[in-house]
Design an enzyme around this catalytic site. Structure first.
Site, mmCIF file in Angstrom:
data_model
loop_
_atom_site.group_PDB
_atom_site.id
_atom_site.type_symbol
_atom_site.label_atom_id
_atom_site.label_comp_id
_atom_site.label_asym_id
_atom_site.label_seq_id
_atom_site.Cartn_x
_atom_site.Cartn_y
_atom_site.Cartn_z
ATOM 1 N N GLN A 295 77.423 64.910 103.701
ATOM 2 C CA GLN A 295 76.595 65.679 102.780
ATOM 3 C C GLN A 295 77.440 66.623 101.933
ATOM 4 O O GLN A 295 77.167 66.820 100.743
ATOM 5 C CB GLN A 295 75.542 66.476 103.564
ATOM 6 C CG GLN A 295 74.709 67.441 102.742
ATOM 7 C CD GLN A 295 73.826 66.741 101.714
ATOM 8 O OE1 GLN A 295 73.476 65.573 101.882
ATOM 9 N NE2 GLN A 295 73.479 67.445 100.643
ATOM 10 N N GLU A 296 78.469 67.179 102.516
ATOM 11 C CA GLU A 296 79.308 68.136 101.795
ATOM 12 C C GLU A 296 80.231 67.466 100.782
ATOM 13 O O GLU A 296 80.377 67.944 99.655
ATOM 14 C CB GLU A 296 80.137 68.952 102.794
ATOM 15 C CG GLU A 296 79.332 69.969 103.588
ATOM 16 C CD GLU A 296 78.881 71.159 102.741
ATOM 17 O OE1 GLU A 296 79.294 71.258 101.578
ATOM 18 O OE2 GLU A 296 78.094 71.980 103.257
ATOM 19 N N SER A 297 80.882 66.372 101.178
ATOM 20 C CA SER A 297 81.943 65.842 100.312
ATOM 21 C C SER A 297 81.990 64.323 100.212
ATOM 22 O O SER A 297 82.887 63.786 99.563
ATOM 23 C CB SER A 297 83.305 66.313 100.845
ATOM 24 O OG SER A 297 83.614 65.650 102.079
#
Length: 466
Positions: A295-297
């Site tokens: 989700q972050e990267s």
């Protein structure tokens, strides 16, 4: 149509109920499926498991589960007295010998699904000439038999007791079957994992999910079961459990699910050891940390946002310093630091927040900050909700974008809709990773079959009646 259950004429005999109390445990036979019972991150879980656990507590006895069999095995165990109760996604069928069924627990709507790329299978006549598969004893065969007798005598299908819904959808997707008949809620839970399977049409009237009890051991246990289920419906527990297990939105489209699975296959192994190491240190499931990293990267170690957040776990400079990360672009440091930061956030949450809500709120705070999460809890309480329940805090978070609300709390404005989507996505990525892991463990034998191999040992054929 919803089928009825036997009338209870007092005074009921209760030899089985007495025996359960004497031995101090309730023996339940079930199936290992996402809709009934399985081992989750926090231990045993599943819609019917949650209900039978509550029923055993209501009786004041412990719970013993056997989940090794199929539907026929469950019914045989109930008839023979090896099981006190069968809770295995069973369709209520009063014609079955040796079985009493409880009152209806929920409706089961049969659904036709088919392989993407075929001409649309949108009405019963399109089933003729197609290779159709169902799970034996699931109730799908009853609906097809009724269709065959009423209007389609040329209809034929295959039944197997040795597969589950995911197996059936896999056989449709890989071309070994054209069509399957399952239930609508089962497809909802599995559709993201099988982007090659299309929603066809609802088939026939709804059936009813019910529990099976032995017909020759008196009516005492049946009476207690029905009273318990009535109470679960009256106090909202049945509706809450149904929403929890079957009410999730399809917020990832097929393309998104397919892309995630492709990237999991292509990239995740590169960082799996780092996620496992971080999980051992922090107590999180490694797959949850992996879902957070995606989700972050999208698992890109050199990712950088316009605001200067960097790395696979997208740490701010101040967060990196707080957890001792010296190089945010080093994936091992980033994963370790992100996991430790998530743990520290989780530990700072009020102790009244229980799992799994505690994890969802920690993830929301990872995204929006603890201060804004505390504000959302305050707003939830102001609106008459539970500040320790994620469902209520999730509703409150977007209100941090409205002056009417953010002006009344300490930390003010926040883009509160973002952490709601953030947690929602992580939960679905986590579900997909859990599915991939379960599929590797549970469906190994099925997957050893070559596409197009003889399935004579897997299915029984129900012929047409021409």
């Amino acid at each position: 149509m919803l089928l009825g259950w036997p009338a209870l004429n007092p005074p009921p005999e209760a030899p089985l109920l007495d025996a359960i109390r004497a031995r101090d445990f309730l023996q339940v036979d079930t199936r290992n499926t996402p809709t009934t019972y399985y081992q989750g991150r926090q231990g045993p879980t599943g819609f019917e498991f949650e209900l039978v656990r509550r029923f055993a507590e209501r009786l004041g006895v412990s719970l013993s589960l056997d989940s090794d069999g199929n539907i026929d095995d469950v019914l045989d165990a109930v008839r023979s007295g090896k099981a006190d109760l069968g809770a295995a996604a069973l369709p209520l069928d009063p014609t079955l010998p040796g079985i009493h069924f409880s009152r209806a627990i929920m409706t089961l709507q049969p659904l036709v699904v088919y392989r993407r790329g075929l001409p649309p299978v949108a009405e019963p006549g399109k089933l003729l000439g197609r290779s159709i598969g169902v799970i034996k004893g699931s109730g799908a065969g009853l609906v097809l038999r009724e269709l065959q007798q009423d209007s389609l005598p040329g209809l034929s299908w295959k039944e197997s007791a040795d597969i589950e819904v995911a197996d059936l959808l896999s056989l449709v997707e890989n071309g070994e079957l054209d069509v399957a008949v399952i239930y609508a809620h089962q497809f909802k839970l599995n559709r993201l994992f099988f982007p090659g399977v299309e929603n066809g049409f609802l088939l026939g009237d709804p059936l009813s999910l019910a529990w099976a009890l032995p017909a020759d051991r008196g009516l005492g246990l049946l009476q207690r079961v029905n009273r318990f289920l009535d109470e679960m419906q009256a106090d909202g527990t049945l509706a809450a459990l149904s929403a929890r297990y079957f009410g999730q939105d399809d917020y990832l489209e097929y393309v998104g699910a397919r892309t995630f699975i492709q990237q999991a296959n292509a990239r995740l192994d590169t960082y799996k050891d780092e996620f496992l190491a971080a999980a051992r240190k922090t107590g999180f499931d490694w797959k949850l940390l992996a879902a957070l990293g995606y989700q972050e990267s999208h698992w890109k170690p050199e990712a950088t946002s316009p605001t200067g957040v960097r790395g696979l776990m997208m740490l701010t400079q101040s967060t990196a310093e707080q957890v001792g990360v010296t190089n945010r672009l080093d994936p091992a440091q980033s994963i370790d630091g992100g996991a430790r930061y998530l743990k520290s956030v989780k530990q700072r949450l009020p102790e009244e927040i229980e799992e799994p809500d505690r994890t969802w709120m920690a993830l929301a705070a990872y995204n929006v900050g603890l201060g804004h999460l505390y504000d959302a809890q305050k707003i939830a309480e102001m609106r008459g909700g539970d500040p320790y329940a994620w469902a209520d805090v999730r509703e409150a978070l977007p209100l941090l974008q409205k002056r009417k609300w953010y002006s009344q709390v300490r930390y003010g404005y926040a883009r509160g809709g973002e952490p709601v989507i953030y947690v929602r996505n992580i939960r679905r990525y986590y579900e997909i990773l859990n599915y991939i892991e379960r599929s590797q463990q549970q469906f190994f034998q099925l997957n050893q079959r070559e596409p197009g191999a003889d399935d004579g040992g897997l299915f029984d054929v129900v012929p047409p009646v021409l």
